[in-house]
Design an enzyme around this catalytic site. Sequence first.
Site, PDB file in Angstrom:
ATOM      1  N   ALA A  64       0.871  -1.166   0.000  1.00  0.00           N
ATOM      2  CA  ALA A  64       0.000   0.000   0.000  1.00  0.00           C
ATOM      3  C   ALA A  64       0.912   1.220   0.000  1.00  0.00           C
ATOM      4  O   ALA A  64       2.084   1.136   0.392  1.00  0.00           O
ATOM      5  CB  ALA A  64      -0.882  -0.021   1.243  1.00  0.00           C
ATOM      6  N   GLY A 109       0.657  -4.872   0.964  1.00  0.00           N
ATOM      7  CA  GLY A 109      -0.554  -4.941   0.128  1.00  0.00           C
ATOM      8  C   GLY A 109      -0.337  -5.693  -1.179  1.00  0.00           C
ATOM      9  O   GLY A 109      -1.291  -6.227  -1.750  1.00  0.00           O
ATOM     10  N   GLU A 112      -0.629  -9.248  -0.305  1.00  0.00           N
ATOM     11  CA  GLU A 112      -2.056  -9.475  -0.014  1.00  0.00           C
ATOM     12  C   GLU A 112      -2.869  -9.556  -1.309  1.00  0.00           C
ATOM     13  O   GLU A 112      -3.822 -10.332  -1.405  1.00  0.00           O
ATOM     14  CB  GLU A 112      -2.561  -8.345   0.895  1.00  0.00           C
ATOM     15  CG  GLU A 112      -1.895  -8.423   2.266  1.00  0.00           C
ATOM     16  CD  GLU A 112      -2.174  -7.206   3.148  1.00  0.00           C
ATOM     17  OE1 GLU A 112      -1.773  -6.088   2.777  1.00  0.00           O
ATOM     18  OE2 GLU A 112      -2.811  -7.377   4.197  1.00  0.00           O
ATOM     19  N   GLU A 132       4.741  -4.924   7.323  1.00  0.00           N
ATOM     20  CA  GLU A 132       3.993  -3.817   7.946  1.00  0.00           C
ATOM     21  C   GLU A 132       4.406  -3.489   9.377  1.00  0.00           C
ATOM     22  O   GLU A 132       4.368  -2.328   9.775  1.00  0.00           O
ATOM     23  CB  GLU A 132       2.479  -4.112   7.913  1.00  0.00           C
ATOM     24  CG  GLU A 132       1.833  -3.934   6.553  1.00  0.00           C
ATOM     25  CD  GLU A 132       1.865  -5.191   5.700  1.00  0.00           C
ATOM     26  OE1 GLU A 132       2.660  -6.121   6.002  1.00  0.00           O
ATOM     27  OE2 GLU A 132       1.094  -5.245   4.725  1.00  0.00           O
TER      28      GLU A 132
HETATM   29  N1  CAA Z   1       4.575   3.149  -0.969  1.00  0.00           N
HETATM   30  C1  CAA Z   1       4.945   4.293  -1.562  1.00  0.00           C
HETATM   31  N2  CAA Z   1       6.037   4.412  -2.327  1.00  0.00           N
HETATM   32  C2  CAA Z   1       6.790   3.315  -2.473  1.00  0.00           C
HETATM   33  C3  CAA Z   1       6.467   2.076  -1.882  1.00  0.00           C
HETATM   34  C4  CAA Z   1       5.292   2.019  -1.107  1.00  0.00           C
HETATM   35  N3  CAA Z   1       4.872   0.874  -0.540  1.00  0.00           N
HETATM   36  N4  CAA Z   1       7.425   1.182  -2.201  1.00  0.00           N
HETATM   37  C5  CAA Z   1       8.304   1.840  -2.975  1.00  0.00           C
HETATM   38  N5  CAA Z   1       7.932   3.129  -3.152  1.00  0.00           N
HETATM   39  C6  CAA Z   1       8.624   4.178  -3.909  1.00  0.00           C
HETATM   40  C7  CAA Z   1       9.842   4.671  -3.157  1.00  0.00           C
HETATM   41  O1  CAA Z   1       9.476   5.620  -2.179  1.00  0.00           O
HETATM   42  C8  CAA Z   1      10.648   5.259  -4.293  1.00  0.00           C
HETATM   43  O2  CAA Z   1      10.121   6.520  -4.613  1.00  0.00           O
HETATM   44  P1  CAA Z   1      11.129   7.767  -4.943  1.00  0.00           P
HETATM   45  O3  CAA Z   1      11.867   7.312  -6.175  1.00  0.00           O
HETATM   46  O4  CAA Z   1      10.183   8.884  -5.208  1.00  0.00           O
HETATM   47  O5  CAA Z   1      12.011   7.905  -3.762  1.00  0.00           O
HETATM   48  C9  CAA Z   1      10.338   4.329  -5.455  1.00  0.00           C
HETATM   49  O6  CAA Z   1       9.122   3.642  -5.111  1.00  0.00           O
HETATM   50  C10 CAA Z   1      11.415   3.280  -5.691  1.00  0.00           C
HETATM   51  O7  CAA Z   1      11.621   2.613  -4.447  1.00  0.00           O
HETATM   52  P2  CAA Z   1      13.070   2.463  -3.761  1.00  0.00           P
HETATM   53  O8  CAA Z   1      13.961   3.584  -4.180  1.00  0.00           O
HETATM   54  O9  CAA Z   1      12.834   2.257  -2.298  1.00  0.00           O
HETATM   55  O10 CAA Z   1      13.563   1.120  -4.467  1.00  0.00           O
HETATM   56  P3  CAA Z   1      14.581   0.050  -3.860  1.00  0.00           P
HETATM   57  O11 CAA Z   1      14.875  -0.875  -4.995  1.00  0.00           O
HETATM   58  O12 CAA Z   1      15.718   0.713  -3.167  1.00  0.00           O
HETATM   59  O13 CAA Z   1      13.737  -0.750  -2.748  1.00  0.00           O
HETATM   60  C11 CAA Z   1      11.807  -1.871  -1.874  1.00  0.00           C
HETATM   61  C12 CAA Z   1      12.624  -1.507  -3.132  1.00  0.00           C
HETATM   62  C13 CAA Z   1      12.608  -2.824  -1.009  1.00  0.00           C
HETATM   63  C14 CAA Z   1      10.538  -2.579  -2.363  1.00  0.00           C
HETATM   64  C15 CAA Z   1      11.477  -0.597  -1.080  1.00  0.00           C
HETATM   65  O14 CAA Z   1      10.923   0.357  -1.975  1.00  0.00           O
HETATM   66  C16 CAA Z   1      10.481  -0.815   0.033  1.00  0.00           C
HETATM   67  O15 CAA Z   1      10.869  -1.317   1.090  1.00  0.00           O
HETATM   68  N6  CAA Z   1       9.194  -0.420  -0.170  1.00  0.00           N
HETATM   69  C17 CAA Z   1       8.187  -0.483   0.844  1.00  0.00           C
HETATM   70  C18 CAA Z   1       7.725  -1.915   1.084  1.00  0.00           C
HETATM   71  C19 CAA Z   1       6.702  -1.958   2.209  1.00  0.00           C
HETATM   72  O16 CAA Z   1       7.004  -1.653   3.352  1.00  0.00           O
HETATM   73  N7  CAA Z   1       5.471  -2.355   1.859  1.00  0.00           N
HETATM   74  C20 CAA Z   1       4.389  -2.446   2.796  1.00  0.00           C
HETATM   75  C21 CAA Z   1       3.585  -1.185   2.800  1.00  0.00           C
HETATM   76  S1  CAA Z   1       2.420  -1.125   4.100  1.00  0.00           S
HETATM   77  C22 CAA Z   1       1.086  -1.974   3.545  1.00  0.00           C
HETATM   78  O17 CAA Z   1       1.087  -2.553   2.490  1.00  0.00           O
HETATM   79  C23 CAA Z   1      -0.101  -1.909   4.451  1.00  0.00           C
HETATM   80  C24 CAA Z   1      -1.190  -2.869   4.103  1.00  0.00           C
HETATM   81  O18 CAA Z   1      -1.102  -4.052   4.337  1.00  0.00           O
HETATM   82  C25 CAA Z   1      -2.443  -2.374   3.569  1.00  0.00           C
END
Ligand code: CAA
Length: 258
Positions: A64, A109, A112, A132
Site C-alpha cells: 500500500a 498490500g 495481499e 507492515e
Molecule cells: N509506498 C509508496 N512508495 C513506495 C512504496 C510504497 N509501498 N514502495 C516503494 N515506493 C517508492 C519509493 O518511495 C521510491 O520513490 P522515490 O523514487 O520517489 O524515492 C520508489 O518507489 C522506488 O523505491 P526504492 O527507491 O525504495 O527502491 P529500492 O529498490 O531501493 O527498494 C523496496 C525496493 C525494497 C521494495 C522498497 O521500496 C520498500 O521497502 N518499499 C516499501 C515496502 C513496504 O514496506 N510495503 C508495505 C507497505 S504497508 C502496507 O502494504 C499496508 C497494508 O497491508 C495495507
Amino acid sequence: MAYENIRLEQEGAVATLFIDRPKALNALNSKTLQEMEAALKSIGQDVRVLIVTGGGEKAFVAGADIAEMAALTETQAQEFGALGHRVMAMLEELPIPTIAAVNGFALGGGCELALACDIIYASEKAKLGLPEVGLGVIPGFGGTQRLTRAVGRARAKELIFTGERIDAAKAKEIGLVLEVLAPEALLPHCRDVAAKMLKNGPLAIAKAKRVIEAGADQDLRVANEMERKTFGELFGSADQREGMKAFLEKRPATFTGK
Ligand code: CAA
C-alpha cells in the site's frame, strides 16, 4: 476505459490486469485501488481467466502507498483499509480463475493482492513479504488471514513478526507460491495454464471455486454438503449435458457456461 495507474488488457478469453505505477513500484494508493475496483466491475462474461501482474521491471506491487498512508487519521485509515479489503474480496469472488504473476516485489498490500488470487506463480526475481510491523502497523488488506490460511499459523506469524522478505524459492517451499519461473517465462506460463482452464466447463469452474472458497471457512460436514448440493445442481446445466455427451461421442466439448 482509460486508467492512470492500471491497465486491463484482453486477449481472447484471458484478461491481464497490470498494476502499472512503476515510479512508486506499483504501490497501491487510493486512486489505484479505485481503478482496480472499476476494472474488476467492468470484466465481462467473455473473460474466463484473469491474470494479475505488475507493470515495469521491478515490482508486482511494493505495498500500500506509504506516502499516502503516513498522514491518515484513524477514521481515514479505516476507510482506506475498507477500500483495500473490498478490492481483494471482489477479486476473490470473481467467478473465474485468477492467477497472480508475481514478477518482482510483492510486499505488504502486494503480497495481499497475490493472496487474494486463486493461484500464485512467481518469477525467480520475486521477493515476497509482509513488512507492515516495521512501519508500526499490521497487514491491512487481508494478509493476517489469507496468509495464515495459505501457509499455516506458525509460518504466517514468522513472516509477519519478522517482516522478512523471502525469495521465490522459499515462498514455493512454504506453499505460498506454486511454481517459480524464469522472468521471461512467467507470463507465458500463466497463459498456458489459463489455456488449459479454458478447455473446461466455465460454470463448473465457477462452482468449484465457490465451493472451495466457501467450504474452507466451514466445518467438513457443512462444506461437503455444499459440494453435494452443487454437484447435483450442475446436472441441470447445458454444460453438464454437453460435457458428458462430448465424452461419449469422443469429441471435444463446446461449453457455453450455461
Ligand atoms: N509506498 C509508496 N512508495 C513506495 C512504496 C510504497 N509501498 N514502495 C516503494 N515506493 C517508492 C519509493 O518511495 C521510491 O520513490 P522515490 O523514487 O520517489 O524515492 C520508489 O518507489 C522506488 O523505491 P526504492 O527507491 O525504495 O527502491 P529500492 O529498490 O531501493 O527498494 C523496496 C525496493 C525494497 C521494495 C522498497 O521500496 C520498500 O521497502 N518499499 C516499501 C515496502 C513496504 O514496506 N510495503 C508495505 C507497505 S504497508 C502496507 O502494504 C499496508 C497494508 O497491508 C495495507
